[in-house]
Motif scaffolding. Sequence first.
Motif, PDB file in Angstrom:
ATOM      1  N   VAL A   1       2.649  -3.372   1.047  1.00 26.56           N
ATOM      2  CA  VAL A   1       3.709  -4.173   0.514  1.00 26.56           C
ATOM      3  C   VAL A   1       3.984  -5.217   1.887  1.00 26.56           C
ATOM      4  O   VAL A   1       3.766  -4.988   2.915  1.00 26.56           O
ATOM      5  N   ALA A   2       4.418  -6.336   1.444  1.00 31.39           N
ATOM      6  CA  ALA A   2       4.706  -7.344   2.396  1.00 31.39           C
ATOM      7  C   ALA A   2       6.245  -7.697   2.091  1.00 31.39           C
ATOM      8  O   ALA A   2       6.534  -7.694   0.986  1.00 31.39           O
TER       9      ALA A   2
ATOM     10  N   ALA B   1       6.310  -1.420   4.210  1.00 30.11           N
ATOM     11  CA  ALA B   1       5.843  -2.790   4.360  1.00 30.11           C
ATOM     12  C   ALA B   1       4.976  -2.549   5.580  1.00 30.11           C
ATOM     13  O   ALA B   1       5.563  -2.164   6.487  1.00 30.11           O
ATOM     14  N   ARG B   2       3.821  -3.210   5.434  1.00 34.98           N
ATOM     15  CA  ARG B   2       2.744  -3.360   6.699  1.00 34.98           C
ATOM     16  C   ARG B   2       2.615  -4.969   7.154  1.00 34.98           C
ATOM     17  O   ARG B   2       2.023  -5.037   8.095  1.00 34.98           O
ATOM     18  N   ILE B   3       3.105  -5.443   6.153  1.00 35.84           N
ATOM     19  CA  ILE B   3       3.042  -7.196   6.432  1.00 35.84           C
ATOM     20  C   ILE B   3       4.280  -7.761   6.247  1.00 35.84           C
ATOM     21  O   ILE B   3       5.090  -7.432   5.420  1.00 35.84           O
TER      22      ILE B   3
ATOM     23  N   TYR C   1       7.510  -6.902  -4.975  1.00 35.69           N
ATOM     24  CA  TYR C   1       6.711  -6.447  -3.848  1.00 35.69           C
ATOM     25  C   TYR C   1       5.413  -5.474  -4.254  1.00 35.69           C
ATOM     26  O   TYR C   1       5.162  -4.589  -3.428  1.00 35.69           O
ATOM     27  N   ALA C   2       4.719  -6.176  -5.333  1.00 37.11           N
ATOM     28  CA  ALA C   2       3.331  -5.355  -5.386  1.00 37.11           C
ATOM     29  C   ALA C   2       2.544  -5.701  -4.112  1.00 37.11           C
ATOM     30  O   ALA C   2       2.639  -6.954  -3.457  1.00 37.11           O
ATOM     31  N   PRO C   3       1.731  -4.751  -3.774  1.00 39.58           N
ATOM     32  CA  PRO C   3       0.973  -4.970  -2.421  1.00 39.58           C
ATOM     33  C   PRO C   3      -0.022  -6.214  -2.526  1.00 39.58           C
ATOM     34  O   PRO C   3      -0.400  -6.520  -3.654  1.00 39.58           O
ATOM     35  N   ILE C   4      -0.285  -6.849  -1.526  1.00 38.31           N
ATOM     36  CA  ILE C   4      -1.110  -7.885  -1.417  1.00 38.31           C
ATOM     37  C   ILE C   4      -2.068  -7.454  -0.430  1.00 38.31           C
ATOM     38  O   ILE C   4      -1.931  -6.339   0.413  1.00 38.31           O
TER      39      ILE C   4
END
Length: 194
Positions: A10-11, A68-70, A138-141
């Motif tokens: 998630v960003a 979130a990791r981004i 907020y779908a993962p990128i």
Amino acid sequence: MQKFVREKAVAAPLPLTNVDTDMIIPAQYMKALTRSGLGQHLFQALRFAGDGSERSDFILNQPACRAARILIADRNFGCGSSREHAVWALTDFGIRCIIAPSFGDIFAGNARKNGLLLIRLPDELCARLRDEIALAQYAPIEVDLEAEQIRLASGEAIDFQIDPDDRRILMEGHDDIARTLRHADAIARFEAAL
């Protein structure tokens, strides 16, 4: 230092300019001698009210972005003092990558030394990314350092470039000490000859 090859996560959009290191980790929380635990104070004034309760309107407190990791930030992220604790707080919280138009110079050096990937993209593209990830709920990128590409949930791929030395360091996961220790035999021979 943890290797960074690719991260799918998630960003969280953070549309604030001039986020300084004191905003990232206030000085009163820098008493620890280790990196562990600093993440709980990340963005302290933004995440928490004066009574210690969470501010529900801050993006990292919202359910979709707690993991979130981004971060998709804005101009001049990490400006201000040279505190390495700012990077430690981000990585301890779990942030692996920050995408922004620009970064504070010292912050950028500290990020590289601690395995935090910084990607510079134009202002307009960062603004569009912040909007698109919110629209995509907020779908993962995916950030692929090996391919130097960001892949959105929509399938769009955005190319980026970082310094080749920074890329190698992050992909190998070697901090300054680990890179020095690769030459341990040569160092030992030099010391013996001295």
